[in-house]
Design an enzyme around this catalytic site. Structure first.
Site, mmCIF file in Angstrom:
data_model
loop_
_atom_site.group_PDB
_atom_site.id
_atom_site.type_symbol
_atom_site.label_atom_id
_atom_site.label_comp_id
_atom_site.label_asym_id
_atom_site.label_seq_id
_atom_site.Cartn_x
_atom_site.Cartn_y
_atom_site.Cartn_z
ATOM 1 N N CYS A 3 0.268 -0.967 0.184
ATOM 2 C CA CYS A 3 0.270 -0.505 -0.112
ATOM 3 C C CYS A 3 1.408 1.241 -0.257
ATOM 4 C CB CYS A 3 -1.186 -0.194 0.790
ATOM 5 S SG CYS A 3 -0.063 0.417 2.824
ATOM 6 N N CYS A 6 3.442 1.500 2.494
ATOM 7 C CA CYS A 6 4.618 0.745 1.967
ATOM 8 C C CYS A 6 5.751 1.851 1.696
ATOM 9 C CB CYS A 6 4.414 -0.023 1.720
ATOM 10 S SG CYS A 6 3.346 -1.467 2.303
ATOM 11 N N CYS A 71 45.739 -8.415 -17.861
ATOM 12 C CA CYS A 71 46.531 -8.022 -16.090
ATOM 13 C C CYS A 71 44.949 -7.753 -15.184
ATOM 14 C CB CYS A 71 47.588 -7.574 -15.759
ATOM 15 S SG CYS A 71 47.263 -5.856 -16.304
ATOM 16 N N ASP A 487 24.095 -29.556 16.766
ATOM 17 C CA ASP A 487 22.954 -29.461 16.340
ATOM 18 C C ASP A 487 22.986 -31.104 16.695
ATOM 19 O OD1 ASP A 487 19.476 -29.556 16.408
ATOM 20 O OD2 ASP A 487 19.988 -30.952 14.695
ATOM 21 N N ASP A 685 21.001 -29.661 10.484
ATOM 22 C CA ASP A 685 20.388 -29.638 9.217
ATOM 23 C C ASP A 685 19.361 -29.921 9.287
ATOM 24 O OD1 ASP A 685 20.380 -31.869 11.356
ATOM 25 O OD2 ASP A 685 18.859 -33.513 9.991
#
Length: 789
Positions: A3, A6, A71, A487, A685
């Protein structure tokens, strides 16, 4: 934007940035126009601010192949030129790969404009996606052309070298044809070398100077032209007076061009070897696929396979695409992806990955991911991006390369003046020699190649070892890690419960397990699946169960061979008044070991205790030990209870455990460690690990995990075990060490070489040899990484 509010928010946010003079956000066009002071703010900073506000800047990223760079100064010039284009947000030019990665706003600039800009700078650019094998053929063609130019240059220069060495007193015994000393003969030999074979240096120098910059070509063109035209002047003087003694330097210009061509040829061949990893990965792809369309079996190029196609894979063939097995059973060799040499059994419903090998059965597969979407294509893309990216350590070399050539030209002129007016007054030839030596030895090629070749070789070798770095910056920073957070489930452990203990009371183990597993066969609970799988692994045939009932949170109840079977928790046993005295202490001991204990009763009598556990991976303990040996602090983090977590940690050799942590809590724990000044790597994972992976200094995703995690992480460990962490850190250390070696020698070479040449201790041809082989040395040193263990 959803809108006008924003648009207003973005406008205010941008205007708060220092250096922004005006900003206007158009909601309807989904566009922002702003005026800014480039000394205070950049378009990249504005784009970052928009992202920070919660929106997205729509950009496109293109890979371009660039021909004609000689180069690091060329690469720097193209980068600067592209960044000046309105709409280009980021440009990264890689000299070693002869490529450019350009991120741009398609609303402001088109790819054609970017290519046109590169052409205007004096280079040739093509879309990488459209080149494929054509790019490789172009490189080979260029190598062949340079080889012939080198041979011709060497043949023409040989008499000039012959005449030069005859001047050395200790070589005066060598026979010298009188013709070789004739000035006109030397002029005839040197001219084609200077202007036909050496034409590329003049063209490169002209393009560089036209764009108000300087590169290697400028140094070579200046040095060789000075030698050639001074010699030409001497020939004119000699033609007017044949008795006059003249100083000729035709051999200097011709030999320099020959040696530089030789160095460039070696360099091109060595650079080709540095992208071997990409070639190896691309070579894994299947070339053709057998598909079934309209009931007909046909063989087509793998590029023509569409998602949803039925693909037939016979024994011994490569699986052409990612997909799901519909029919057939077979063992599939997935070592190219996981590093595991043992083939994996595949049955209907299982997923298969393109480029893996079907060993012994006929499989009918439904293609799910094809072309650029396949796992192999994604791996190749990650490796290409890593090889093409720029590590932070390269910025120093780029900055120096950009200003190096003009400084060298100044030093060379100063050297000439000092020698001509002070050291050897009036001796023009001697002063010219010293100036040429300075110009030639100072070429910044080695400096420009020092970092990208190491990044290419290091990331390529890491990919072969199953470690995918998303960019050169991560390859550089990983070696700084001092804390690794692991984890538990699926990372330290297998992530799949297995039956570990079967302890029956008053009944045979096989009979006990047959009854219990038959009762559990209808349950979908992971613990039930572990019991059933354990029975089948032991070769126990299951029977049909009746009156099956799953009791949520308690267990199951069923009738097997006319007998009532109960399997579950203490509460289930208490509910059915089963006496448990014999099993309680046993269950407590199993739980102390980090296992989940279950009771089984037959006809209301306790007949045994079983334990199911998520076992640690075989390599976890070995990897943790190796990480500790490297001086890293290893921490395990999990949502499980402390008793189970502590038991798993003990098995893996981990001393620090953070248990009962919610997914969002994992990211908070990472931040806490970072506040203590630690450099943290997070390894996980699951989707619940994604926030922590994004928060950590380096996020490492186990390759067997989810796509979300692999997208969030900076490093993907394809093998699925923790030894990949050790490989990643070691590879980072080796690569950084290699880069530092390259930069040291490149800096030292120029730092020492220029004053030595200015002092008159280097003949121009020796300076040319040293310059040519310095680049080759740097590339060959980087290629040592391809043999890293």
């Amino acid at each position: 934007m959803t809108c006008a509010a924003c648009a207003n928010r973005i406008e205010k946010g941008i205007r708060r940035l220092e250096g922004i003079q005006n900003a206007n956000v158009n909601f309807a066009l989904e566009r922002v126009d702003f005026t800014y002071d480039p000394h205070k703010v950049s378009p990249e900073a504005v784009g970052k601010k928009i992202v920070d506000l919660g929106y997205q800047v729509l950009t496109e990223k293109e890979e371009l192949s660039i021909a004609g760079m000689t180069c690091a100064a060329c690469a720097a010039r193209i980068e600067k030129g592209l960044r000046r284009l309105s709409g280009v947000l980021h440009a990264n030019v890689n000299l070693a790969l002869e490529s450019a990665t350009v991120e741009y706003n398609p609303a402001e600039v088109q790819l054609a404009d970017i290519i046109k800009k590169i052409e205007a700078l004096g280079y040739h650019a093509t879309e990488k996606a459209n080149t494929g094998g054509e790019q490789e053929e172009r490189k080979q063609k260029e190598i062949r052309r340079q080889t012939w130019k080198l041979i011709l240059s060497a043949v023409l220069s040989l008499p000039l070298i012959w005449s030069m060495i005859s001047h050395f007193r200790f070589l005066s015994f060598i026979w010298m044809p009188h013709l070789f000393m004739n000035p006109w003969f030397q002029l005839i030999l040197a001219t084609p070398v200077q202007f036909l074979i050496g034409r590329q240096f003049y063209i490169g120098a002209y393009k560089a100077l036209r764009n108000k910059s300087a590169n290697m070509d400028v140094l070579v063109a200046l040095g060789t032209s000075a030698a050639y035209f001074y010699s030409l002047y001497q020939v004119v003087l000699w033609s007017l007076d044949p008795h006059k003694t003249v100083e000729l330097y035709f051999e200097t210009s011709a030999i320099l061009i020959t040696l530089i061509l030789l160095g460039k040829l070696f360099e091109a061949k060595a650079k080709g070897r540095s992208s071997e990893a990409i070639k190896k990965l691309a070579g894994l792809k299947a070339k053709t696929a057998t598909v079934i369309r309209d009931g007909k079996e046909m063989q087509i190029p793998v590029e023509d396979v569409a998602a949803g196609d039925l693909v037939l894979v016979r024994p011994g063939e490569k699986i052409p695409v990612d997909g799901e097995v519909l029919e057939g059973r077979s063992a599939v060799d997935e070592s190219m992806l996981t590093g595991e040499s043992i083939p994996v059994e595949k049955a209907p419903g299982d997923q298969v990955i393109g480029a893996t090998i079907n060993k012994n059965g006929l499989l009918k597969i439904k293609a799910s991911r094809v072309g650029k979407e396949t796992a192999l294509a994604q791996i190749i893309k990650v490796v290409e991006e890593a090889q093409g990216s720029k590590a932070p350590i390269q910025r120093l070399a780029d900055t120096i390369s950009g200003i190096f050539v003009p400084i060298v030209v100044g030093i060379a002129l100063l050297t000439f003046l000092i020698w001509y007016f002070l050291v050897s007054p009036g001796h023009f030839g001697s002063a010219l020699e010293k100036m040429i030596a300075v110009l030639v030895i100072a070429c910044p090629c080695a400096l420009g190649l020092a970092t990208p070749t190491s990044i290419m070789a290091g990331s390529g070798r890491a990919a072969e070892l199953g470690v995918l770095f998303k960019g050169g910056e991560y390859l550089e920073t990983t070696h700084l890690i001092d804390t690794v957070i692991l984890d538990k489930t699926g990372t330290v452990t297998v992530g799949k419960p297995v039956l570990t203990d079967v302890i029956p009371f008053g009944v045979g183990e096989r009979d006990f397990l047959r009854l219990v597993a038959s009762a559990e066969n209808f349950s979908e609970h992971p613990l039930a699946e572990a019991i059933v799988a354990g029975a089948r692994e032991r070769g126990i045939a299951l029977v049909e169960a009746a009156d099956f009932e799953a009791i949520a949170g308690f267990g199951i109840k069923a009738r097997v061979e006319g007998r009532e079977v109960l399997v579950g928790t203490r509460r289930l046993m208490n509910q059915h008044e089963v006496e448990m005295a014999d099993g309680l202490k046993l269950a407590e001991r199993l739980e102390q070991e980090g296992k989940t204990a279950m009771f089984a009763a037959i006809d209301r009598k306790l007949c045994g205790v079983m334990a199911v556990a998520d076992e640690i991976k075989e390599t976890s303990r070995q990897a943790v030990y190796a990480l500790k040996e490297m001086g890293l602090d290893v921490i395990m983090i999990t949502g499980d209870n402390e008793r189970t977590a502590a038991a798993i940690a003990r098995q893996a050799g981990i001393e620090h455990v953070i248990a009962e942590v919610l997914p969002e809590g994992k990211a908070a724990e990472v931040k806490n460690l970072q506040k203590q000044g630690r450099k943290v790597a997070m390894v996980g994972d699951g989707i619940n690990d994604a926030p922590a992976l994004a928060t950590a200094d380096i996020g490492m995703a186990i390759g067997t995990g989810t796509d979300v995690v692999m997208e969030t992480a900076e490093i993907t460990l394809m093998r699925g075990d923790l030894t990949g962490i050790v490989d990643a850190i070691r590879m980072s250390k080796k690569t950084i060490s290699n880069i530092k070696q390259n930069l040291f020698w490149a800096f030292a070479y120029n730092t020492l070489g220029i004053p030595v040449a200015a002092a008159g201790f280097l003949a121009p041809w020796i300076a040319g040899s040293a310059m040519a082989f310095s680049s080759v040395t740097v590339v060959l040193n980087a290629l040592r990484l391809q043999r890293a263990k």
